[in-house]
Design a protein around this motif. Structure first.
Motif, short mmCIF file in Angstrom:
data_model
loop_
_atom_site.label_atom_id
_atom_site.label_comp_id
_atom_site.label_asym_id
_atom_site.label_seq_id
_atom_site.Cartn_x
_atom_site.Cartn_y
_atom_site.Cartn_z
N VAL A 1 1.14 -0.93 0.03
CA VAL A 1 -0.07 -0.04 0.15
C VAL A 1 0.50 1.57 -0.09
O VAL A 1 0.99 2.12 -0.73
N TYR A 2 1.69 0.87 1.06
CA TYR A 2 2.77 2.44 0.75
C TYR A 2 3.08 3.38 -0.33
O TYR A 2 3.68 3.90 -1.04
N GLU A 3 4.02 1.77 -1.66
CA GLU A 3 4.69 1.45 -2.54
C GLU A 3 4.00 2.67 -3.34
O GLU A 3 4.18 2.92 -4.75
N PHE A 4 2.49 1.54 -3.15
CA PHE A 4 1.62 1.80 -4.08
C PHE A 4 1.00 3.40 -4.33
O PHE A 4 0.45 3.97 -5.82
N LEU A 5 0.69 4.00 -2.92
CA LEU A 5 0.23 5.40 -2.95
C LEU A 5 1.64 6.36 -4.15
O LEU A 5 1.03 8.16 -4.30
N LEU A 6 3.18 5.42 -3.48
CA LEU A 6 3.96 6.55 -4.53
C LEU A 6 3.02 6.97 -5.70
O LEU A 6 4.30 7.45 -6.51
N LEU A 7 2.47 6.21 -6.31
CA LEU A 7 2.42 6.25 -8.31
C LEU A 7 1.09 7.06 -8.25
O LEU A 7 1.23 7.37 -9.10
N ASP A 8 1.33 8.02 -6.94
CA ASP A 8 0.12 9.53 -7.16
C ASP A 8 -0.09 9.63 -8.31
O ASP A 8 1.51 11.09 -8.30
N PRO A 9 -0.20 10.50 -9.37
CA PRO A 9 -0.04 11.23 -10.97
C PRO A 9 0.29 12.61 -10.03
O PRO A 9 0.62 13.55 -10.96
N GLU B 1 -2.09 8.36 8.17
CA GLU B 1 -0.44 8.87 8.08
C GLU B 1 0.58 7.77 8.32
O GLU B 1 1.74 7.28 8.08
N VAL B 2 0.37 6.58 8.84
CA VAL B 2 0.86 4.98 8.70
C VAL B 2 1.12 5.04 8.15
O VAL B 2 2.21 4.12 7.77
N TYR B 3 0.67 5.16 6.52
CA TYR B 3 1.29 4.76 5.12
C TYR B 3 2.95 5.63 4.85
O TYR B 3 3.02 5.64 3.50
N LYS B 4 2.99 7.14 5.14
CA LYS B 4 4.28 7.24 4.97
C LYS B 4 4.90 7.11 4.82
O LYS B 4 6.40 7.75 4.32
N THR B 5 5.46 5.61 5.61
CA THR B 5 7.15 5.24 5.77
C THR B 5 6.53 4.07 5.42
O THR B 5 6.01 3.00 5.06
#
Length: 259
Positions: A104-112, A238-242
């Motif tokens: 989930v953390y890495e998926f959110l980094l795909l945000d356009p 916020e837990v998915y920020k790291t």
């Protein structure tokens, strides 16, 4: 077989006594009456188990609890791919939570909405086969040449690992072991998310920015639905920020018995 039947009966009585303690106020006559009404049955069980011996035993609450521990707790296991064994929702959470949350953390980094360069790096990291699954090693027994006797290294991507762990985690929430995975709500939600991410991948390859934004938003919404059903916080937390620890969390009960 007869002894096993007696132990199962003791386990049931122990459960009833526990319910009496839990739901009836201490000191009330109704609680006392219920406990004493069950005690003669317990004494009968003890006499049957010790048939032929010249003794009359009174089964205490502690001895009932001890006997109950001997009964296989198959009912604690949820349904699923290994229903009837020791697979349960808590065990599935310990095995797959870290890997799902890291995905989930890495998926959110795909945000356009992120800068193009950073998004491109995150895309390569998420879909690229950069996770080592198995090292290359030489086979112990082999009569061929060096190449034939060397097993190949195996790698996978975070995306493939996400699909696997989301499916396994969702499947652990199965209530009915006769139900196929396709009919489990958590698995259905996971597969909807998988399809949307594949569309996001296609839009990225084509350079379709509008499509990327649309499919990312849709995929994120579907992912939130899945996370809610497997007792995980939504993507807005916020837990998915790291990053997360992807190793399975084990619980050991002394010695080498760990689950």
């Amino acid at each position: 077989a007869r002894l096993a039947a007696m132990i199962r009966r003791l386990a049931l009585l122990a459960t009833l006594l526990g319910l009496a303690d839990a739901f009836v106020p201490h000191g009330s006559r109704s609680r006392s009456a219920l406990v004493h009404s069950l005690r003669p049955a317990c004494e009968t069980c003890a006499l049957h188990m010790n048939e032929g011996a010249e003794m009359a035993a009174t089964i205490t609450r502690r001895s009932i609890f001890t006997a109950a521990l001997l009964v296989p707790m198959a009912s604690w296991a949820s349904g699923g791919a290994t229903a009837g064994k020791f697979t349960s929702i808590p065990i599935a959470k310990r095995r797959y939570y870290g890997r799902v949350q890291e995905a989930v953390y890495e998926f959110l980094l795909l945000d356009p909405a992120r800068p193009t360069t950073e998004a491109a790096e995150s895309y390569a990291e998420f879909f690229g086969e950069n996770i080592l699954v198995r090292n290359s090693k030489k086979k112990a027994i082999c009569s061929g040449n060096d190449k034939a006797c060397q097993s190949q290294e195996k790698r996978t991507s975070r995306w493939e690992d996400m699909k696997l762990t989301m499916f396994l985690l969702g499947n652990a929430f199965r209530i009915d072991s006769s139900k196929s995975p396709d009919r489990i709500k958590q698995v259905q939600q996971a597969r909807k998310f998988f399809n949307e991410v594949e569309e996001l991948k296609k839009s990225t390859i084509k350079g379709d920015d509008a499509g990327r934004k649309t499919h990312f938003a849709a995929a994120r919404g579907l992912l939130d639905d899945f996370l809610d059903q497997v007792d995980l916080p939504p993507t807005s937390y916020e837990v998915y920020k790291t990053p997360f620890d992807t190793s399975a969390q084990k619980v050991c009960a002394g010695g080498n018995f760990c689950i």
